[in-house]
Motif scaffolding. Structure first.
Motif, PDB file in Angstrom:
ATOM      1  N   ARG A   1      69.431  29.830  49.868  1.00 44.58           N
ATOM      2  CA  ARG A   1      68.167  29.608  49.180  1.00 44.58           C
ATOM      3  C   ARG A   1      68.449  29.046  47.784  1.00 44.58           C
ATOM      4  NH1 ARG A   1      62.832  32.393  49.343  1.00 44.58           N
ATOM      5  NH2 ARG A   1      63.701  34.000  50.681  1.00 44.58           N
ATOM      6  N   THR A   2      68.268  27.761  47.610  1.00 46.31           N
ATOM      7  CA  THR A   2      67.841  26.744  48.557  1.00 46.31           C
ATOM      8  C   THR A   2      68.688  25.499  48.286  1.00 46.31           C
ATOM      9  OG1 THR A   2      65.544  27.535  48.384  1.00 46.31           O
ATOM     10  CG2 THR A   2      65.886  25.406  49.440  1.00 46.31           C
TER      11      THR A   2
ATOM     12  N   SER B   1      68.429  23.049  53.430  1.00 50.07           N
ATOM     13  CA  SER B   1      67.584  24.177  53.829  1.00 50.07           C
ATOM     14  C   SER B   1      66.164  24.077  53.288  1.00 50.07           C
ATOM     15  CB  SER B   1      68.208  25.504  53.370  1.00 50.07           C
ATOM     16  OG  SER B   1      68.233  25.599  51.956  1.00 50.07           O
ATOM     17  N   ALA B   2      65.857  22.983  52.603  1.00 45.60           N
ATOM     18  CA  ALA B   2      64.526  22.846  51.999  1.00 45.60           C
ATOM     19  C   ALA B   2      63.413  22.815  53.042  1.00 45.60           C
ATOM     20  CB  ALA B   2      64.468  21.579  51.145  1.00 45.60           C
TER      21      ALA B   2
ATOM     22  N   PHE C   1      63.290  32.616  55.656  1.00 43.81           N
ATOM     23  CA  PHE C   1      64.000  33.221  54.522  1.00 43.81           C
ATOM     24  C   PHE C   1      63.667  34.713  54.424  1.00 43.81           C
ATOM     25  CE2 PHE C   1      64.032  28.778  52.793  1.00 43.81           C
ATOM     26  CZ  PHE C   1      65.404  28.649  52.624  1.00 43.81           C
TER      27      PHE C   1
END
Length: 253
Positions: free
Chosen positions: A193-194, A198-199, A206
């Motif tokens: 994160r982040t 992984s956006a 999450f």
């Protein structure tokens, strides 16, 4: 060799986890080679932030000649060969489970792209760095993996297969290069994160991961990057061929 005495190559360092890794090593006094493929502006801005001990250089890690030329240029600039290689570069990939290619539709080209980035890229950087490491009698290779080996909650078939192959290469290289004073290890994380990759992950994912870790939180790029320092430090001089999972305790294997 202390981290402060090393020249460290971080591939894919222009953004995301790579930038966090570069910052971690620079904070400990290392000179840092900030490699990038297309993120020139971000990489040069990061090198400027890190100061005179950092240099941003472009090379596609899949291109053996470009990687060798990059390391030669870095050695001329810093007057020393690379001591630690962090193989972080990731071919274009988005951690979006809803959009992943499934078993009945994924194409071999997806696998090939990830294998070229993870395995071929790592092989190219290792081979380019080996002469300098052997001259120094010291080398540290840190490959970035994934906890999806142990916990394939989302079957990213291509990404996970490539990282599994990289783990195998990590262990065979450890046996091959140990007599030269070179250690080879893998540092594996879960969802971070982040980062750029992984956006696209839904917030609910999450939250689910955080709730299932002993720390009740999702690991950040900075927290993950700090763990890489161990493998490059004198304290890890007898550690090689290992895979350290840094994910807040989500995977305990």
């Amino acid at each position: 060799m202390k981290i402060s005495e090393q020249l460290v190559l971080v591939t894919g360092a222009g953004r995301g986890l790579g930038a966090a890794l570069a910052r971690a090593f620079a904070r400990e006094g290392a000179r840092v080679l900030v490699n990038y493929h297309r993120s020139r502006d971000a990489a040069e801005a990061l090198a400027g932030e890190l100061g005179q001990g950092a240099l941003a250089l472009q090379a596609d890690v899949r291109d053996r000649g470009a990687v060798a030329a990059m390391l030669e240029q870095a050695q001329r600039h810093f007057g020393a060969p690379v001591a630690t290689v962090v193989n972080n570069a990731l071919m274009d990939f988005s951690f979006n489970g809803d959009a992943r290619a499934k078993a009945d539709s994924i194409d071999w080209q997806d696998f090939s792209r990830q294998f070229e980035g993870s395995v071929q890229g790592a092989l190219n950087t290792v081979q380019a760095a080996l002469p300098g490491m052997r001259t120094q009698g010291f080398g540290r290779i840190i490959n970035i993996g994934t906890n999806l080996f142990q916990n394939p909650v989302v079957p990213y078939h291509d990404y996970t297969a490539a990282k599994a192959a990289l783990l195998s290469l990590t262990r065979t290289l450890a046996g091959d290069l140990g007599p030269d004073g070179i250690t080879v290890n893998m540092l594996s994380g879960g969802l971070l994160r982040t980062t750029d990759a992984s956006a696209a992950t839904p917030e609910a994912v999450f939250d689910y991961i955080a709730a299932n870790t002993p720390l009740r939180q999702v690991t950040t790029p900075a927290e993950f990057a700090d763990a890489a320092l161990f493998f490059a430090s004198p304290w890890a001089r007898s550690v090689t061929g290992q895979n350290l999972v840094v994910d807040g305790g989500l995977v305990r294997d």
